[in-house]
Write an enzyme that holds these catalytic residues in place. Structure first.
Site, PDB file in Angstrom:
ATOM      1  N   LYS A  67      59.839  71.443   2.818  1.00 40.09           N
ATOM      2  CA  LYS A  67      60.958  72.272   3.232  1.00 40.09           C
ATOM      3  C   LYS A  67      61.989  72.398   2.103  1.00 40.09           C
ATOM      4  O   LYS A  67      61.689  72.919   1.041  1.00 40.09           O
ATOM      5  CB  LYS A  67      61.559  71.705   4.518  1.00 40.09           C
ATOM      6  CG  LYS A  67      60.515  71.374   5.599  1.00 40.09           C
ATOM      7  CD  LYS A  67      59.609  72.518   5.967  1.00 40.09           C
ATOM      8  CE  LYS A  67      58.794  72.301   7.236  1.00 40.09           C
ATOM      9  NZ  LYS A  67      57.858  71.170   7.236  1.00 40.09           N
ATOM     10  N   ARG A  96      45.266  56.874  -6.504  1.00 37.84           N
ATOM     11  CA  ARG A  96      45.691  56.665  -5.122  1.00 37.84           C
ATOM     12  C   ARG A  96      46.773  55.604  -5.071  1.00 37.84           C
ATOM     13  O   ARG A  96      47.748  55.715  -4.314  1.00 37.84           O
ATOM     14  CB  ARG A  96      44.517  56.252  -4.233  1.00 37.84           C
ATOM     15  CG  ARG A  96      44.972  55.803  -2.835  1.00 37.84           C
ATOM     16  CD  ARG A  96      43.831  55.543  -1.859  1.00 37.84           C
ATOM     17  NE  ARG A  96      42.703  54.871  -2.436  1.00 37.84           N
ATOM     18  CZ  ARG A  96      42.629  53.566  -2.713  1.00 37.84           C
ATOM     19  NH1 ARG A  96      43.684  52.775  -2.491  1.00 37.84           N
ATOM     20  NH2 ARG A  96      41.540  53.035  -3.218  1.00 37.84           N
ATOM     21  N   TYR A 140      60.685  67.865  16.118  1.00 36.03           N
ATOM     22  CA  TYR A 140      59.593  68.679  15.591  1.00 36.03           C
ATOM     23  C   TYR A 140      58.342  68.488  16.453  1.00 36.03           C
ATOM     24  O   TYR A 140      57.984  67.361  16.824  1.00 36.03           O
ATOM     25  CB  TYR A 140      59.333  68.283  14.143  1.00 36.03           C
ATOM     26  CG  TYR A 140      58.068  68.836  13.550  1.00 36.03           C
ATOM     27  CD1 TYR A 140      57.778  70.198  13.609  1.00 36.03           C
ATOM     28  CD2 TYR A 140      57.152  68.000  12.917  1.00 36.03           C
ATOM     29  CE1 TYR A 140      56.607  70.703  13.072  1.00 36.03           C
ATOM     30  CE2 TYR A 140      55.989  68.500  12.360  1.00 36.03           C
ATOM     31  CZ  TYR A 140      55.711  69.849  12.444  1.00 36.03           C
ATOM     32  OH  TYR A 140      54.559  70.335  11.915  1.00 36.03           O
ATOM     33  N   ASP A 178      64.913  61.388  10.352  1.00 38.98           N
ATOM     34  CA  ASP A 178      64.292  62.540   9.716  1.00 38.98           C
ATOM     35  C   ASP A 178      65.412  63.397   9.149  1.00 38.98           C
ATOM     36  O   ASP A 178      66.172  64.024   9.889  1.00 38.98           O
ATOM     37  CB  ASP A 178      63.458  63.305  10.743  1.00 38.98           C
ATOM     38  CG  ASP A 178      62.668  64.455  10.133  1.00 38.98           C
ATOM     39  OD1 ASP A 178      63.085  64.971   9.070  1.00 38.98           O
ATOM     40  OD2 ASP A 178      61.648  64.864  10.719  1.00 38.98           O
TER      41      ASP A 178
END
Length: 385
Positions: free
Chosen positions: A205, A55, A108, A180
């Site tokens: 994406k 982690r 978005y 973004d």
């Protein structure tokens, strides 16, 4: 951390080599998938390479994070389990109750949902502005504004924001600018070089590029901010797994050549749509008539693979176009090698219905893939009827 040895190399070279050091044990030219949760210590606190628990850090994820930092020209890259996980970490690291954020009027749907339904419950305030309008951004700022949030090109209306101008507005207001960069990818646009403080990606994406992985990223040029984000990433735990990191690394190696074809095909599709009698408007920054064309030409290498268009006949006609497409796959997401079509109002942006971010009901969004352009044009022609 960014690997400075690649700083002066071209983008295509960095995409293939940054973070991708040959395995010291075997010489494997592709970084191994370290599918491991914990690491043997040489005595208490004797960590090998700084690794103790995946982690906190994992060698495969480290390779991806070094690559991301190099591609965006940043000091620190961080890879997350999804784009929204990256957004969540960023907001909790940079905001406190009572702070204010300016968000775009075209964004978005998941980002809007995060602000409207989650962040607002922490006592964080937000307001909406057309970020392509500098005066509107300035008017939205309050004494409590800590962040200005920008998507450019935006989702789904392909709006363009002048990053350098808004970065200057943010600095003057004592706020930070988040961009973004998902629609453009670092190949087409470099927000940090234009003054942004943090770059955000949905790695799902264009970076992954093959519709086979979900991931997110944050990149910053500010070392101290990078440490703060890394602390919260570890504390909150929504990290990219080693296999997902490896898949994204593999995708990034072909990012430049894929983006060239995406943009080439999208230009042909946009030009065809502008001539079609059943299309009332085409939204693509590569078109000279697009209101953000000149700014996009200034701050982007090319105009990308995303197109939206409006259909004569309203919502039902737009839905029918989506349903009749055959080569364009009806589905959410974007940025894969295959072309996708969707109805934002009923699909990706259903969460913004009734808000200031609501999209036109007659809107269709395309993610133009890298297939043969003539085949894509033929499919759209039959879908439009």
């Amino acid at each position: 951390m960014s690997d400075d040895s690649h700083e002066h190399q071209s983008f295509e070279t960095r995409a293939i080599h940054a973070g991708n050091t040959a395995d010291p044990l075997t010489g494997a030219v592709v970084p191994p998938i370290y599918q491991v949760s914990t690491y043997k210590q040489d005595g208490v606190g004797g960590l090998r390479g700084g690794y103790e628990y995946s982690r906190s850090a994992n060698p495969t994820r480290t390779a991806l994070e070094e690559n991301l930092a190099a591609l965006e020209g940043g000091r620190r890259g961080l890879a997350f389990a999804s784009g929204l996980a990256a957004e969540d970490c960023l907001l909790r690291a940079m905001l406190s109750p009572g702070d204010h954020v300016v968000i775009p009027n075209d964004a978005y749907g998941g980002t809007f949902r995060l602000f409207a339904k989650v962040v607002s419950r922490w006592g964080v305030e937000w307001s909406v502005a057309d970020t392509s309008d500098a005066a509107a951004v300035r008017a939205a700022i309050t004494p409590k504004t800590k962040l200005i949030w920008v998507e450019t090109p935006s989702n789904p209306l392909l709006g363009i924001t002048d990053i350098a101008v808004v970065a200057d507005i943010a600095r003057t207001a004592g706020a930070r600018l988040v961009v973004d960069n998902t629609f453009a990818s670092p190949y087409l646009q470099q927000p940090l070089a234009l003054g942004a403080d943090v770059v955000l990606h949905s790695l799902t994406k264009y970076m992954g590029g093959h519709s086979d992985v979900v991931g997110g990223a944050l990149v910053t040029a500010d070392a101290a901010l990078g440490e703060e984000l890394a602390y919260h990433q570890n504390a909150m735990g929504a990290v990219a797994g080693p296999f997902d990191s490896w898949i994204v690394l593999r995708g990034i190696k072909t990012l430049a050549v894929r983006m060239d074809r995406h943009a080439e095909n999208a230009t042909k599709v946009a030009e065809m749509l502008t001539r079609h009698p059943k299309v009332t408007q085409v939204l693509y920054p590569g078109l000279p008539e697009h209101p953000g064309h000149d700014i996009a030409a200034k701050q982007m290498r090319n105009f990308g693979g995303m197109i939206s268009f409006r259909v004569a006949g309203g919502e039902e006609a737009a839905v029918e176009v989506c349903n009749r497409a055959k080569l364009f796959t009806l589905g959410e997401s974007l940025g894969g090698v295959e072309s996708l079509i969707e109805h934002p109002g009923r699909m990706t942006h259903a969460s913004v219905v009734g808000s200031a971010l609501e999209v036109p009901a007659d809107l269709v969004r395309l993610s133009v893939g890298i297939e043969n352009a003539d085949d894509l044009l033929a499919d759209l022609a039959q879908a439009l009827g």
